[in-house]
Scaffold this active site. Sequence first.
Site: not given
Length: 566
Positions: A225-228, A266, A274-275, A334, A439, A441-442
């Site tokens: 599990k991880t969205i990253d 703009y 994503g660290r 990120e 957050y 997207g989590r």
Amino acid sequence: MAAATLVANGDIASVKTPPTGRCAAVYSEVQNSRLDHSLPLPSVLQKPFSVVDGPPSSAAGNPDEIAKLFPNVFGQPSAVLVPGDSNDNSLGKGLKIGVVLSGGQAPGGHNVISGIYDFLQDRCKGSTLYGFRGGPAGIMKCKYVVLNSEYIYPYRNQGGFDMICSGRDKIETPEQFKQAAETAVKLDLDGLVVIGGDDSNTNACLLAENFRSKNLKTSVIGCPKTIDGDLKCKEVPTSFGFDTACKIYAEMIGNVMIDARSTGKYYHFVRLMGRAASHITLECALQTHPNITLIGEEVAAKKLTLKNVTDHICDVISKRAGLGYNYGVILIPEGLIDFIPEVQELIAELNEILAHEVVDEAGIWKKKLTPQSLKLFDILPPAIQDQLMLERDPHGNVQVAKIETEKMLIQMVETELEVRKQAAAYNGQFKGQSHFFGYEGRCGLPSNFDSTYCYALGYAAGALLRTGKTGLISSVGNLAAPVAEWTVGGTALTSLMDVERRHGKFKPVIKKAMVELEGAPFKKFVSMREEWALNNRYLNPGPIQFVGPASDKVNHTLLLELGAQV
């Protein structure tokens, strides 16, 4: 109203569970429609199966050290489920299984639990599934809820981790392992499923090792599990939640692109989760076609400075101004600052200073910085300077989620463009808008892919426990094929591990999967980014679809890595 048994610190009490009727009252029409969405299973899980072991496994790095740390589970083979009746599971005995959610949320976690539960109901009549509440702390404190059909139903195909909630505690000290073992013995657990990322699955393997060293019968299986998207390997093609999170972010980016084109004035700087790795940023770029996308792994490989990054952005902005475009969209991972070598050095020096010095307002502490780091620190915007001085996380790392890299780049780009304007090298108008999509997207409703993938992962975890496997991570592969053709098995957790030296000792870690600069997804991006930079090729994917032609679309990263055409 249905009742379930809630146990806290060993005290049993009757509590109300979410009844079926609750859904109509508090769920949207879309949420309600998802409750009964049917989930296909790989064909191997629909019939009696056998487990075939592969060759002995090794480790991702430093196998000798990993072998010392895991003497009881190191080297064991990965497993593959194949059709067969040599160990027919259809009439298996009842099991007592625990499940825990560990770490940050990711869409689809509830379906992993649903898959475990349904396997036990289908193949092991009379089984009990315990949901440990609040993450690993629930195991140590023996806080759990007995999960039954009525309790689980309102969470099927729903986002979030609120069925039993999660936590970031670790089981790592002798006392904590003792508490976990006491819970396993007290509940007579046959198995435990740990649903988490790289740290959580490292912890799962440590538990498997500890339980086996104590001759406990409790097996331990992990789920990726991880969205990253940084927990994957050949046998584990993707972590769950990545597909859904990227689709949510891509919709938001697509909306911002239309705003940019509509106003024409703009530049939107969008920082994404994503660290450690830039998988989310790369996938969102492939889905939306922004003008500039910064990939941390490329920045590190080319050893780019902050000035290099700023100049690259300004070069594109200047060229677009020459074409009459004073707007655009820029994607930023990120963890970008962690990839810039000179910033890494600055952070390392700051970490050392903060560990031993009291930071005074007079700035005397700055004298301990090297001249290069001091020069870099002084050119950073004051707000970023303050954020770099924030308290470190429990691992001693800078909390990059609190560093507003997008705002830093806007200010640095403004300064550089003003210099260029004075030199008559730029004649456009620049207005920056900052965004952080994190957050959001989590916990979205999981996509059809994540819903099905998670259900198969949970069902597979139950199958692995039923056959007595431990120290494996549930693995479902061949994901570019129809679901019926997906492969199912378990991969040895130690095979994913390397070691890091921390506080004078070797610590096991599952190696994070970074963006591969020679990989198909990055190469696809590189082949298109110059076209996207100067021409407005924006795509707006729109919201996640649950029915219709786009509903079963799988993310570009996974398809490209599996060799499929996109």
